[in-house]
Every structure is written in C-alpha cells, then in structure tokens.
Design a protein around this motif. Structure first.
Motif, PDB file in Angstrom:
ATOM      1  N   ASP A  72      87.106 -19.043  92.074  1.00 26.94           N
ATOM      2  CA  ASP A  72      85.988 -18.172  91.700  1.00 26.94           C
ATOM      3  C   ASP A  72      85.068 -17.985  92.896  1.00 26.94           C
ATOM      4  OD1 ASP A  72      86.982 -18.073  89.160  1.00 26.94           O
ATOM      5  OD2 ASP A  72      85.490 -19.409  88.266  1.00 26.94           O
ATOM      6  N   GLU A  73      84.529 -16.771  93.032  1.00 25.90           N
ATOM      7  CA  GLU A  73      83.639 -16.493  94.160  1.00 25.90           C
ATOM      8  C   GLU A  73      82.250 -16.066  93.734  1.00 25.90           C
ATOM      9  OE1 GLU A  73      85.543 -13.526  96.583  1.00 25.90           O
ATOM     10  OE2 GLU A  73      86.599 -15.057  97.763  1.00 25.90           O
ATOM     11  N   MET A 122      81.807 -17.707  87.428  1.00 28.88           N
ATOM     12  CA  MET A 122      81.663 -19.144  87.183  1.00 28.88           C
ATOM     13  C   MET A 122      80.917 -19.418  85.889  1.00 28.88           C
ATOM     14  SD  MET A 122      81.130 -20.728  91.024  1.00 28.88           S
ATOM     15  CE  MET A 122      79.980 -19.495  91.646  1.00 28.88           C
ATOM     16  N   VAL A 123      79.895 -18.633  85.606  1.00 30.12           N
ATOM     17  CA  VAL A 123      79.135 -18.818  84.369  1.00 30.12           C
ATOM     18  C   VAL A 123      80.032 -18.612  83.158  1.00 30.12           C
ATOM     19  CG1 VAL A 123      77.333 -17.786  82.919  1.00 30.12           C
ATOM     20  CG2 VAL A 123      76.860 -18.322  85.312  1.00 30.12           C
ATOM     21  N   ALA A 124      80.909 -17.623  83.223  1.00 35.90           N
ATOM     22  CA  ALA A 124      81.787 -17.316  82.092  1.00 35.90           C
ATOM     23  C   ALA A 124      82.651 -18.514  81.715  1.00 35.90           C
ATOM     24  CB  ALA A 124      82.672 -16.122  82.431  1.00 35.90           C
ATOM     25  N   LYS A 145      80.999 -21.424  78.876  1.00 37.52           N
ATOM     26  CA  LYS A 145      81.757 -20.699  77.846  1.00 37.52           C
ATOM     27  C   LYS A 145      81.344 -21.073  76.428  1.00 37.52           C
ATOM     28  CE  LYS A 145      85.811 -23.799  77.812  1.00 37.52           C
ATOM     29  NZ  LYS A 145      85.250 -24.810  78.730  1.00 37.52           N
ATOM     30  N   ASP A 146      80.812 -22.282  76.252  1.00 33.05           N
ATOM     31  CA  ASP A 146      80.390 -22.723  74.920  1.00 33.05           C
ATOM     32  C   ASP A 146      78.905 -22.471  74.665  1.00 33.05           C
ATOM     33  OD1 ASP A 146      82.963 -23.664  74.340  1.00 33.05           O
ATOM     34  OD2 ASP A 146      82.553 -25.586  75.320  1.00 33.05           O
ATOM     35  N   THR A 147      78.230 -21.797  75.602  1.00 32.10           N
ATOM     36  CA  THR A 147      76.805 -21.495  75.465  1.00 32.10           C
ATOM     37  C   THR A 147      76.621 -20.098  74.890  1.00 32.10           C
ATOM     38  OG1 THR A 147      76.289 -22.900  77.355  1.00 32.10           O
ATOM     39  CG2 THR A 147      74.629 -21.283  76.741  1.00 32.10           C
ATOM     40  N   LEU A 196      80.384 -26.459  89.250  1.00 33.27           N
ATOM     41  CA  LEU A 196      80.327 -25.277  90.119  1.00 33.27           C
ATOM     42  C   LEU A 196      81.314 -25.430  91.277  1.00 33.27           C
ATOM     43  CD1 LEU A 196      76.976 -23.702  91.340  1.00 33.27           C
ATOM     44  CD2 LEU A 196      78.938 -23.890  92.843  1.00 33.27           C
ATOM     45  N   ILE A 197      81.347 -26.615  91.890  1.00 32.96           N
ATOM     46  CA  ILE A 197      82.276 -26.871  92.994  1.00 32.96           C
ATOM     47  C   ILE A 197      83.720 -26.717  92.516  1.00 32.96           C
ATOM     48  CG2 ILE A 197      83.174 -28.702  94.501  1.00 32.96           C
ATOM     49  CD1 ILE A 197      80.263 -29.711  94.721  1.00 32.96           C
ATOM     50  N   ASP A 198      83.999 -27.217  91.319  1.00 36.00           N
ATOM     51  CA  ASP A 198      85.354 -27.096  90.764  1.00 36.00           C
ATOM     52  C   ASP A 198      85.756 -25.638  90.598  1.00 36.00           C
ATOM     53  OD1 ASP A 198      85.497 -29.844  90.671  1.00 36.00           O
ATOM     54  OD2 ASP A 198      85.093 -29.987  88.512  1.00 36.00           O
ATOM     55  N   ARG A 199      84.819 -24.783  90.159  1.00 35.29           N
ATOM     56  CA  ARG A 199      85.140 -23.372  89.984  1.00 35.29           C
ATOM     57  C   ARG A 199      85.365 -22.681  91.340  1.00 35.29           C
ATOM     58  NH1 ARG A 199      87.949 -23.086  86.579  1.00 35.29           N
ATOM     59  NH2 ARG A 199      87.987 -20.855  87.043  1.00 35.29           N
TER      60      ARG A 199
END
Length: 304
Positions: free
Chosen positions: A248-249, A254-256, A260-262, A240-243
């Motif tokens: 990303d805001e 961020m979930v996307a 992405k593999d979920t 999350l921190i990396d995004r």
C-alpha cells in the motif's frame, strides 16, 4: 501488550455541578458529538474563591449553569487547556460576568508550518479569538486561596495543549490528551504525533492519583492506562508499517484495511490519525514521501 480498556460509563448531568472530590466539581456542556462524546467538561476548582477550567463553547446556557454552580463564590481564574471551539470560546462570555483573568499557553497555531498549498482540515475547530490575560507554560504554578496547580505543557492534540495537576499529587486535569472514553485525536498540522508521544512519556513519569479529562468520566488508576495507550499507538504504527510492507502507498488504501471494522463515517478522522502517524515515521527516517510533500493524498514508501 498491556490492554487498553475504555470506560464509557458516564452520566453528564447537563446543567448541574457534580462533586468529584474535595475542591473539584464538574459541569458538562450539552454539546455531544463524535469528537466531544457526551459533552465538554468544565471544572470548578476550589471552594469560595474558585477557578473555572475550560468554560466550553460559546453556549449561554452552559455559562449560566457555571454561574449558578458558583453562586455566592468568587471566580478568580479562568483556565484554558487548549483552543478548540468546544473548550475555550465560553471564556469570553464567562469573563463578561465575573471579570476573572484568562490563563492559557498561547494562541491557536499549527504544530508545524503548512506545506505549500496545504489547508488545515481542522481550521473550523480552532478558536482564533481567545484573548489571553496571562500566558503560562510548563512548570508554572497557579495558586488560588485553597489550591495550587502545576502547569504541564502537553502538546500533541494541539501544540498549545495544557494539563493542570494539583501540587499535592491528588489529581490532574488531563483535558483532551488522555481520556477514559477514547483515544485523543492527533491530526496534522493542528497536532503532532511526535509531540503527543513525548507528552505521554512526561505523564508516565508522574504519579497523579486520578485524571479528570475534557470529555467523559474520571480516569482512575491512570498509570496502567497510560502504558496501554502508548502500546495502542505503537500497535497502530506497526499496522501502518505492515500495510506499507504489503505494498500500500496511500493513506486511503491503508485506512480501508487497518480500520475495516470501524464505522465508515469515522474513516475521515482515522485518515487524519494515520497521517499523524506517518509524519512521525517520516520524521524518524523510516518512511519517505514519494510526492513533493506529505499529505493525505500523497504516496509513501518504507525505507530499507
């Protein structure tokens, strides 16, 4: 990083009591789903005079299965780990048959006050009708004829979540806090990631031989699993921190990427989990909310 290996090898044996150890039997409710896995586990504790932990949903067939499994025995206690509708509504049905008192931490409530205009997305999963005869808390003892349990307050999944450990260290009923098949859902305002991590640290300081969870099979050798679970949560936080660092805001953005593999059908649950993680970062002063209050739709930014 310690590997986190999930074990999804589980046969529910609906309607039947499965003996797991001396004084522990499991009856799994036939209520499978994305959050209940193959069903909710109810546990029969002791022999002769017994307790039933988590009678499950308001499912007459399941209650009848519990009564068949304890035919000729006395149900002296009904124990509740937490007030989600897959765990506690069956208590009222069971109590009508056996008259045993109900033990729980307290009524269902959010882990924090709701923000102005905020709706709890998990309201439908809450059992708001549970009538508690005895409220119990961290460190209390519940004694039966041939068993003794220590009550452990383990909030996080819900704020009233309890685990129950045999006082001889032979095992613990970990409910939905720690499960072998999956990580627990932590979704604000129902749950709290800060409380979840604190509860995890509490369990890491113990030495219970096995865990009997609320869904799925027995967790053997729980100590390394707890380490892996902690590191898994920390890795999610770092993602999350990396995004946020990448620009990303919003939680959907961020979930996307992070998930992405979920399966996209699980992105709603992933959003709630990420919201819990981002609230935890806000509490620790590492992230700030750019809107009036944190929410699933708000914008966030790293501090520093």
């Amino acid at each position: 990083m310690a590997p986190l290996h999930f074990n999804r090898d589980f046969t529910p044996d609906y309607g039947q009591a499965t003996k797991l150890s001396s004084g522990v039997r499991r009856v799994t409710c036939n209520n499978p789903g994305p959050f209940t896995y193959l069903g909710t586990n109810s546990y029969i504790i002791g022999e002769g005079d017994v307790a039933i932990l988590d009678p499950g949903p308001a499912d007459e067939a399941h209650i009848k299965a519990l009564l068949r499994a304890t035919d000729g025995e006395t149900i002296s206690h009904i124990l509740i780990s937490h007030t989600h509708v897959d765990h506690s509504p069956g208590a009222a049905l069971l109590q009508r048959h056996c008259g045993a008192p109900i033990y729980a931490e307290g009524p269902h409530r959010p882990a924090r006050a709701l923000h102005l205009g905020e709706m709890n997305p998990l309201d439908a999963s809450a059992d708001l009708e549970l009538q508690i005869d005895h409220r119990v808390g961290d460190g209390d003892r519940i004694n039966g004829k041939d068993w003794s349990l220590e009550v452990l307050h383990t909030p996080g999944h819900t704020t009233n979540h309890l685990s129950f450990a045999f006082t001889d260290g032979s095992g613990m009923f970990s409910a939905d806090h720690v499960m072998a098949w999956s990580t627990s859902i932590v979704a604000p305002p129902d749950g709290s990631m800060a409380e979840f991590m604190d509860s995890l640290e509490k369990l890491m300081g113990r030495n219970d031989a096995v865990y009997w969870p609320g869904h799925g099979g027995v967790l053997h050798d729980p100590a390394p699993f707890l380490v892996g679970l902690k590191e898994h949560r920390l890795a999610r936080e770092q993602a999350l921190i990396d995004r946020l660092h990448a620009g990303d805001e919003t939680i959907p953005a961020m979930v996307a990427t992070v998930y992405k593999d979920t399966d996209p059908s699980l992105h709603g649950a992933a959003s709630l989990s990420m919201f819990a993680q981002i609230e935890y970062l806000v509490e620790r002063g590492r992230v700030r909310c750019l809107d009036a209050v944190p929410s699933l739709r708000a914008r966030f930014k790293l501090i520093g």
